[in-house]
Design an enzyme around this catalytic site. Structure first.
Site, PDB file in Angstrom:
ATOM      1  N   ASN A   1      13.636  -3.617 -21.916  1.00  0.00           N
ATOM      2  CA  ASN A   1      12.540  -2.746 -21.489  1.00  0.00           C
ATOM      3  C   ASN A   1      11.182  -3.448 -21.569  1.00  0.00           C
ATOM      4  OD1 ASN A   1      14.385  -0.629 -21.173  1.00  0.00           O
ATOM      5  ND2 ASN A   1      14.208  -0.071 -23.335  1.00  0.00           N
TER       6      ASN A   1
ATOM      7  N   THR B   1       0.893  -1.163   0.000  1.00  0.00           N
ATOM      8  CA  THR B   1       0.000   0.000   0.000  1.00  0.00           C
ATOM      9  C   THR B   1       0.927   1.207   0.000  1.00  0.00           C
ATOM     10  OG1 THR B   1      -0.108   0.222   2.404  1.00  0.00           O
ATOM     11  CG2 THR B   1      -1.781  -1.195   1.378  1.00  0.00           C
ATOM     12  N   HIS B   2       0.530   2.265  -0.667  1.00  0.00           N
ATOM     13  CA  HIS B   2       1.393   3.454  -0.823  1.00  0.00           C
ATOM     14  C   HIS B   2       2.741   3.083  -1.449  1.00  0.00           C
ATOM     15  CE1 HIS B   2      -1.389   5.559   1.976  1.00  0.00           C
ATOM     16  NE2 HIS B   2      -1.434   4.366   2.538  1.00  0.00           N
TER      17      HIS B   2
ATOM     18  N   LYS C   1      20.098  -3.013 -21.766  1.00  0.00           N
ATOM     19  CA  LYS C   1      18.700  -2.769 -21.416  1.00  0.00           C
ATOM     20  C   LYS C   1      17.740  -3.834 -21.940  1.00  0.00           C
ATOM     21  CE  LYS C   1      16.837   0.333 -19.728  1.00  0.00           C
ATOM     22  NZ  LYS C   1      16.525   1.654 -20.260  1.00  0.00           N
TER      23      LYS C   1
ATOM     24  N   SER D   1      17.333  -1.448 -26.013  1.00  0.00           N
ATOM     25  CA  SER D   1      17.610  -0.030 -26.247  1.00  0.00           C
ATOM     26  C   SER D   1      18.534   0.074 -27.449  1.00  0.00           C
ATOM     27  CB  SER D   1      18.268   0.572 -25.017  1.00  0.00           C
ATOM     28  OG  SER D   1      18.978   1.746 -25.374  1.00  0.00           O
TER      29      SER D   1
ATOM     30  N   GLU E   1       4.361  -1.046 -20.905  1.00  0.00           N
ATOM     31  CA  GLU E   1       4.294   0.416 -21.036  1.00  0.00           C
ATOM     32  C   GLU E   1       3.245   0.820 -22.076  1.00  0.00           C
ATOM     33  OE1 GLU E   1       8.412   2.197 -21.088  1.00  0.00           O
ATOM     34  OE2 GLU E   1       8.873   0.075 -21.058  1.00  0.00           O
TER      35      GLU E   1
ATOM     36  N   LYS F   1     -18.308   6.605 -35.118  1.00  0.00           N
ATOM     37  CA  LYS F   1     -17.772   5.283 -35.410  1.00  0.00           C
ATOM     38  C   LYS F   1     -16.251   5.152 -35.221  1.00  0.00           C
ATOM     39  CE  LYS F   1     -20.756   5.394 -38.820  1.00  0.00           C
ATOM     40  NZ  LYS F   1     -21.757   6.177 -38.067  1.00  0.00           N
TER      41      LYS F   1
ATOM     42  N   GLN G   1     -21.936  10.848 -37.513  1.00  0.00           N
ATOM     43  CA  GLN G   1     -21.068  10.001 -38.324  1.00  0.00           C
ATOM     44  C   GLN G   1     -19.707   9.820 -37.635  1.00  0.00           C
ATOM     45  OE1 GLN G   1     -21.284  10.176 -42.683  1.00  0.00           O
ATOM     46  NE2 GLN G   1     -19.179  10.881 -42.610  1.00  0.00           N
TER      47      GLN G   1
HETATM   48  N1  ARG Z   1     -22.966   7.708 -42.803  1.00  0.00           N
HETATM   49  C1  ARG Z   1     -24.022   8.199 -41.956  1.00  0.00           C
HETATM   50  C2  ARG Z   1     -23.632   8.070 -40.489  1.00  0.00           C
HETATM   51  O1  ARG Z   1     -22.772   7.323 -40.216  1.00  0.00           O
HETATM   52  C3  ARG Z   1     -25.248   7.409 -42.189  1.00  0.00           C
HETATM   53  C4  ARG Z   1     -26.477   8.140 -41.810  1.00  0.00           C
HETATM   54  C5  ARG Z   1     -26.671   9.286 -42.717  1.00  0.00           C
HETATM   55  N2  ARG Z   1     -27.937   9.909 -42.514  1.00  0.00           N
HETATM   56  C6  ARG Z   1     -28.237  11.105 -43.055  1.00  0.00           C
HETATM   57  N3  ARG Z   1     -29.391  11.568 -42.774  1.00  0.00           N
HETATM   58  N4  ARG Z   1     -27.392  11.753 -43.790  1.00  0.00           N
HETATM   59  O2  ARG Z   1     -24.149   8.684 -39.637  1.00  0.00           O
END
Ligand code: ARG
Length: 467
Positions: A295, A159-160, A293, A287, A300, A335, A332
């Site tokens: 590593n 601990t610590h 070394k 290294s 990391e 994603k 959009q």
């Molecule tokens: N490529 C768009 C997205 O990933 C799909 C949906 C597009 N919708 C629109 N009303 N332009 O969000």
């Protein structure tokens, strides 16, 4: 200047095509193409439903299905010509289908890209979570194997970052397994949350056409444990909601924090200062300058990647916080962070498993570190408690003994008994027996403690759970 041609998908209202710069700026096919298999599954379920309710014929449905199957085969073979001109995965596939199958013009009936992309992503989350659950299980198993190989090894717990109390290495490794097992459970929970079908919400307000949402949900596997379809309950929320993105990124970020903390222990343990463990060469680097070394780079990088996983979560929270309902094109950008979180979590779990698989504990160093009797000072206070001394008084007395040992430069258990008894009369002749490590651990019998019976129980538990 943009050409004066209309866009294939929404051209009716437009007199000019998008600028080349705008196409480059707004395309998402470079990253959302990884949704292709889910997009095609969604389109097949949707067209099957359109045929069922009589909006297309069975023949049209079959032609659409055959066309989509052929496109998927091309995509999987790497032969499909993705084109940023068609913006995203949905329109690339639809355009390709349109060129092959006349009925493709009916596929988008009663559907918007807004509910389409929400559906694709929910399918993706379910599959991504299943992959990560397995990868994390792999890391847990690697840790369990390491624990099995080192069942008789003890180290100080800290601990610590100060030596605190002795524990079996297995107990420490079990702590890591507990952390990862919560992560695994969390991904299973995210998958369960994703398991609700938004298709049929349309762009925002559903459709006037007589669709069957439950049929689509069933066809895509959005069902509960009893096989009943699960569909979203509000069209507006369904196309605007990105909670699953945030929850997925949270699960990744928290896994990253756990992996980072494990990595930090390994970095410390593998340093010359601790030297408790030797990490496998295959997961370390040298290294370019200092020939001696070695590593701990995998560890990391695990620490470093966790920063990235937190960044992705932050991106999503910021992306969504100020958006008016419902869909906005900003979304959009939802994603890339989740795809990156998936990729990094997947490789982190595998690297963690690889690193611990080849790790070897240095038995001499561990034994030397755990030999300091002062690590059992608390046990000595407990000894006094059992003789009726109030804990605070016992703590004080043992503290005084520790100070005395330090002053005389002797180990705690080397102090003469009469000196010890001068500090507190409750110390008996048997006081030094407290410093027997195995005896000390054997007394830790309660659930979750590091005593041998509990450790054995935990081995059984994890062997069963991770089988
Ligand atoms: N490529 C768009 C997205 O990933 C799909 C949906 C597009 N919708 C629109 N009303 N332009 O969000």
């Amino acid at each position: 200047m943009p050409k004066k041609s209309a866009h294939a998908t929404w051209g009716g209202r437009f007199t000019a095509a998008p600028a080349e710069l705008m196409l480059r700026f707004s395309e998402s096919v470079s990253f959302d193409r990884r949704l292709a298999a889910f997009d095609i599954a969604g389109s097949k379920a949707h067209s099957a439903m359109l045929a069922k309710v009589g909006l297309i014929s069975a023949r049209e449905r079959d032609a659409i299905h055959a066309g989509l199957d052929a496109i998927l085969a091309e995509i999987e073979a790497g032969k499909f010509a993705w084109d940023t001109k068609h913006e995203d995965v949905h329109m690339n596939i639809e355009q390709a289908l349109t060129q092959r199958v006349p009925a493709a013009a009916k596929l988008h009936t009663a559907r918007s890209r807004n509910d389409q992309v929400a559906t694709d992503m929910r399918l993706w989350f379910k599959s991504a979570c299943a992959v990560l659950v397995e990868r994390i299980r792999g890391a847990e198993r690697a840790l369990l194997t390491l624990a099995q190989q080192n069942g008789e090894v003890f180290i100080p717990g800290y601990t610590h970052l100060q030596r605190a109390q002795p524990v079996p290495v297995a107990h420490h490794l079990f702590a890591w397994i507990e952390m990862l097992d919560r992560d695994r459970t969390r991904f299973a929970e995210v998958a369960a949350k994703a398991n609700v079908c938004p298709l049929g919400s349309g762009a925002i307000a559903g459709t006037t056409l007589p669709i069957d949402r439950e049929f689509v949900a069933k066809a895509l596997g959005f069902v509960d444990a009893k096989g009943r379809p699960q569909v979203t309950q509000k069209s507006m929320d369904a196309v605007a909601d990105r909670d699953t993105f945030v929850e997925f990124a949270t699960a990744c970020a928290l896994f990253g924090v756990h992996a980072s903390r494990i990595a930090e222990d390994l970095v410390l343990w593998s340093s010359a200062e601790f030297k408790f463990i030797e990490l496998p060469d295959a997961f370390c680097t040298g290294s370019s300058l200092m020939p001696q070394k070695k590593n701990p780079d995998s560890c990391e990088l695990l620490r470093g990647k966790s920063a990235r996983l937190q960044g992705n979560l932050h991106t999503l929270l910021t992306l969504t916080k100020g958006l008016p309902l419902t869909y906005n094109r900003d979304l959009q950008e939802d994603k890339p962070p989740v795809f990156d979180s998936f990729d990094q979590t997947e490789i982190c779990a595998a690297v963690l498993a690889g690193t611990v698989t080849g790790a070897k504990f240095n038995l001499d160093r561990c034994a030397a570190a755990v030999a300091d009797p002062a690590l059992l000072a608390t046990d000595l206070a407990d000894y006094l408690v059992l003789k009726g001394v109030p804990f605070r008084e016992a703590h004080h007395a043992v503290g005084a003994i520790v100070r005395l040992a330090e002053k005389n430069s002797v180990a705690l258990n080397q102090l003469p008994t009469d000196e010890v008894q001068k500090v507190h009369p409750a110390f008996g002749a048997d006081w030094v027996e407290i410093f027997d490590l195995r005896r000390a651990l054997a007394k830790r019998t309660g659930t979750g403690m590091p005593g041998p019976a509990q450790v054995k129980k935990q081995f059984k538990r994890w062997e069963k759970r991770l089988a």
